[in-house]
Design a protein around this motif. Structure first.
Motif, PDB file in Angstrom:
ATOM      1  N   GLY A 146       0.804  -1.217   0.000  1.00  0.00           N
ATOM      2  CA  GLY A 146       0.000   0.000   0.000  1.00  0.00           C
ATOM      3  C   GLY A 146       0.836   1.265   0.000  1.00  0.00           C
ATOM      4  N   ILE A 147       2.168   1.105   0.044  1.00  0.00           N
ATOM      5  CA  ILE A 147       3.057   2.269  -0.026  1.00  0.00           C
ATOM      6  C   ILE A 147       2.958   2.869  -1.424  1.00  0.00           C
ATOM      7  CG2 ILE A 147       5.456   3.049   0.049  1.00  0.00           C
ATOM      8  CD1 ILE A 147       6.012   0.817   2.065  1.00  0.00           C
ATOM      9  N   PRO A 148       2.649   4.150  -1.545  1.00  0.00           N
ATOM     10  CA  PRO A 148       2.449   4.747  -2.872  1.00  0.00           C
ATOM     11  C   PRO A 148       3.715   4.766  -3.707  1.00  0.00           C
ATOM     12  CG  PRO A 148       2.445   6.446  -1.176  1.00  0.00           C
ATOM     13  CD  PRO A 148       2.438   5.130  -0.457  1.00  0.00           C
ATOM     14  N   ASN A 149       3.517   4.734  -5.002  1.00  0.00           N
ATOM     15  CA  ASN A 149       4.606   4.701  -5.974  1.00  0.00           C
ATOM     16  C   ASN A 149       5.106   6.118  -6.244  1.00  0.00           C
ATOM     17  OD1 ASN A 149       6.364   4.110  -8.055  1.00  0.00           O
ATOM     18  ND2 ASN A 149       4.764   3.658  -9.545  1.00  0.00           N
ATOM     19  N   PHE A 150       6.358   6.397  -5.914  1.00  0.00           N
ATOM     20  CA  PHE A 150       6.855   7.764  -6.074  1.00  0.00           C
ATOM     21  C   PHE A 150       6.858   8.221  -7.528  1.00  0.00           C
ATOM     22  CE2 PHE A 150      10.855   5.278  -6.233  1.00  0.00           C
ATOM     23  CZ  PHE A 150      11.478   5.816  -7.354  1.00  0.00           C
ATOM     24  N   THR A 151       7.003   7.291  -8.478  1.00  0.00           N
ATOM     25  CA  THR A 151       6.992   7.698  -9.880  1.00  0.00           C
ATOM     26  C   THR A 151       5.584   8.021 -10.384  1.00  0.00           C
ATOM     27  OG1 THR A 151       6.890   5.403 -10.671  1.00  0.00           O
ATOM     28  CG2 THR A 151       9.071   6.398 -10.418  1.00  0.00           C
ATOM     29  N   SER A 152       4.558   7.762  -9.549  1.00  0.00           N
ATOM     30  CA  SER A 152       3.200   8.164  -9.901  1.00  0.00           C
ATOM     31  C   SER A 152       2.902   9.599  -9.466  1.00  0.00           C
ATOM     32  CB  SER A 152       2.178   7.217  -9.250  1.00  0.00           C
ATOM     33  OG  SER A 152       2.306   5.912  -9.774  1.00  0.00           O
ATOM     34  N   ASN A 153       3.841  10.218  -8.775  1.00  0.00           N
ATOM     35  CA  ASN A 153       3.700  11.614  -8.366  1.00  0.00           C
ATOM     36  C   ASN A 153       4.175  12.501  -9.517  1.00  0.00           C
ATOM     37  OD1 ASN A 153       3.947  14.194  -7.204  1.00  0.00           O
ATOM     38  ND2 ASN A 153       4.483  13.354  -5.203  1.00  0.00           N
ATOM     39  N   PRO A 154       3.273  13.264 -10.141  1.00  0.00           N
ATOM     40  CA  PRO A 154       3.675  14.085 -11.304  1.00  0.00           C
ATOM     41  C   PRO A 154       4.844  15.013 -11.005  1.00  0.00           C
ATOM     42  CG  PRO A 154       1.289  14.043 -11.090  1.00  0.00           C
ATOM     43  CD  PRO A 154       1.837  13.413  -9.840  1.00  0.00           C
ATOM     44  N   GLU A 185      -0.545  -2.971  -5.779  1.00  0.00           N
ATOM     45  CA  GLU A 185      -0.184  -1.832  -6.618  1.00  0.00           C
ATOM     46  C   GLU A 185       1.325  -1.851  -6.831  1.00  0.00           C
ATOM     47  OE1 GLU A 185      -1.426   2.728  -6.653  1.00  0.00           O
ATOM     48  OE2 GLU A 185       0.102   2.343  -5.127  1.00  0.00           O
ATOM     49  N   TYR A 186       1.718  -1.913  -8.092  1.00  0.00           N
ATOM     50  CA  TYR A 186       3.139  -1.892  -8.417  1.00  0.00           C
ATOM     51  C   TYR A 186       3.726  -0.575  -7.939  1.00  0.00           C
ATOM     52  CZ  TYR A 186       7.383  -2.500 -11.200  1.00  0.00           C
ATOM     53  OH  TYR A 186       8.690  -2.634 -11.606  1.00  0.00           O
ATOM     54  N   SER A 187       4.720  -0.656  -7.074  1.00  0.00           N
ATOM     55  CA  SER A 187       5.267   0.558  -6.473  1.00  0.00           C
ATOM     56  C   SER A 187       6.787   0.497  -6.420  1.00  0.00           C
ATOM     57  CB  SER A 187       4.723   0.749  -5.051  1.00  0.00           C
ATOM     58  OG  SER A 187       5.343   1.854  -4.416  1.00  0.00           O
ATOM     59  N   ASN A 188       7.428   1.414  -7.121  1.00  0.00           N
ATOM     60  CA  ASN A 188       8.889   1.497  -7.089  1.00  0.00           C
ATOM     61  C   ASN A 188       9.399   1.846  -5.701  1.00  0.00           C
ATOM     62  OD1 ASN A 188       9.777   1.076  -9.937  1.00  0.00           O
ATOM     63  ND2 ASN A 188       8.387   2.782 -10.296  1.00  0.00           N
ATOM     64  N   THR A 189       8.547   2.447  -4.887  1.00  0.00           N
ATOM     65  CA  THR A 189       8.968   2.806  -3.533  1.00  0.00           C
ATOM     66  C   THR A 189       9.284   1.566  -2.715  1.00  0.00           C
ATOM     67  OG1 THR A 189       7.391   4.642  -3.707  1.00  0.00           O
ATOM     68  CG2 THR A 189       8.426   4.284  -1.566  1.00  0.00           C
ATOM     69  N   ASN A 190       8.535   0.484  -2.934  1.00  0.00           N
ATOM     70  CA  ASN A 190       8.826  -0.768  -2.221  1.00  0.00           C
ATOM     71  C   ASN A 190      10.280  -1.178  -2.424  1.00  0.00           C
ATOM     72  OD1 ASN A 190       6.210  -1.393  -1.147  1.00  0.00           O
ATOM     73  ND2 ASN A 190       5.544  -1.988  -3.200  1.00  0.00           N
ATOM     74  N   TYR A 191      10.730  -1.132  -3.667  1.00  0.00           N
ATOM     75  CA  TYR A 191      12.079  -1.607  -3.970  1.00  0.00           C
ATOM     76  C   TYR A 191      13.147  -0.574  -3.650  1.00  0.00           C
ATOM     77  CZ  TYR A 191      10.561  -6.114  -5.433  1.00  0.00           C
ATOM     78  OH  TYR A 191      10.065  -7.398  -5.407  1.00  0.00           O
ATOM     79  N   LEU A 192      12.779   0.690  -3.596  1.00  0.00           N
ATOM     80  CA  LEU A 192      13.679   1.709  -3.061  1.00  0.00           C
ATOM     81  C   LEU A 192      14.016   1.367  -1.611  1.00  0.00           C
ATOM     82  CD1 LEU A 192      14.998   4.593  -3.394  1.00  0.00           C
ATOM     83  CD2 LEU A 192      12.855   5.485  -2.452  1.00  0.00           C
TER      84      LEU A 192
END
Length: 343
Positions: A146-154, A185-192
């Motif tokens: 549920g951690i939001p994806n930082f690359t989804s932030n414009p 939800e695919y989230s790059n923040t998870n892998y960061l």
């Protein structure tokens, strides 16, 4: 209004609606999908280049046969250098496979627990991320945190290279996507966070751990952690539709040749990348193929069990608001179909 008049009006409206909808159909995708299947992989690569891609590399590893390489278009379109099969390429999110393998190895060695939480490993994030006490490492690996994806932030894309240095801030400014474990939800923040977790546990950079535990044992000498670690002349140029710039010099994480990625995918799927007990852990947390996308670079790495074949496809043309990703998926699917037909 008489019944006949109503029918005529309805017909006009329907025809107009159909004409409008046809105007917005992505015809390039329709064309790429319905064209007769070429007789060879090289012909399919050439066809894909004709659809507008700048350059392309394809690696095929059929078990029991020598690897095959196919190229089309440009490695560097300004210098008119043709695509080269051994060029380095930014593999973007394919790197998540290497991170997930690292997490499985650390879990088997009991250096971390998949059921420990963000609060356990990142106490400074308590109060910043909702549910920090409930989000587990397992959830982050599986994109169920549920951690939001930082690359989804414009706002992140207003200066991607600079903002990448503090990418977590762009996730912290967004609302939680869902309660832990209650969605995907695919989230790059998870892998960061997972890359940072590896670093915190082993005491040095996560890529050095990947190198020691994955690359060196598999003898993968053409995989690197950063654009700073390679000769730029060895890197395939990257292009974004409508922008004349070459994105080659941007920092976007791991780079590798198609062959190195293909050999890793083979080892991942046949289990040779794992020590005893690690594959069972990995199978419970992540997938066995992946794609990658950053400005200028899109990649797909797949294993097809029915034909015991690995296919890696690199394309150096992107457009996040266009059809290039869909077109690349159509292309690799057609390549796989060609390989199946020549069985």
């Amino acid at each position: 209004m008489k019944s006949k008049q109503r029918k005529n009006l309805f017909g006009v409206v329907l025809l107009a609606g159909t004409a409008i909808s046809l105007f917005f159909v992505p015809w390039i995708l329709v064309k790429a999908w319905i064209l007769p299947l070429p007789d060879s992989v090289q012909a399919q690569v050439d066809e894909a280049i004709s659809h507008g891609f700048d350059g392309m590399i394809v690696y095929v590893d059929k078990a029991g046969k020598p690897p095959e390489f196919y190229t089309g278009g440009w490695k560097d379109r300004d210098a008119r250098i043709p695509a080269e099969p051994d060029s380095l390429f930014k593999i973007a999110s394919i790197s998540k496979l290497y991170v997930a393998v690292s997490i499985a190895k650390l879990a088997k060695a009991e250096r971390l627990s998949l059921d420990n939480t963000v609060a356990d490993y990142f106490p400074d994030l308590v109060g910043k991320f909702p549910y920090a006490e409930q989000i587990t490492v397992r959830m982050m690996v599986q994109h169920r945190s549920g951690i939001p994806n930082f690359t989804s932030n414009p706002a992140f894309w207003q200066n991607e290279q600079e903002n990448g240095k503090h990418a977590l801030d762009f996730a912290l400014s967004m609302p939680t996507s869902f309660a832990p474990g209650e969605g995907y939800e695919y989230s790059n923040t998870n892998y960061l966070l997972l890359r940072q977790l590896i670093k915190n546990i082993v005491g040095y950079d996560h890529f050095q751990f990947i190198k020691e535990e994955i690359l060196i044992p598999l003898k993968l000498t053409n995989t690197f952690g950063s654009i700073q670690d390679v000769d730029l002349d060895d890197v395939m140029s990257g292009y974004y539709v409508g922008i004349p710039d070459d994105f080659k010099e941007n920092e976007n994480g791991m780079l590798a040749t198609a062959e190195d990625v293909g050999r890793f995918i083979r080892a991942l799927n046949d289990g040779s990348v794992f020590d005893e007990g690690e594959q069972a852990i990995y199978s419970s947390i992540y997938v066995y193929e992946h794609g990658g996308l950053v400005p200028g670079y899109q990649s797909l790495a797949e294993y097809h069990k029915d034909i015991d074949t690995v296919v890696v496809q690199f394309i150096n043309t992107t457009d996040f608001e266009g059809y290039e990703w869909n077109l690349s998926e159509i292309t690799i699917n057609r390549i796989v179909e060609i390989l199946k037909q020549r069985q």
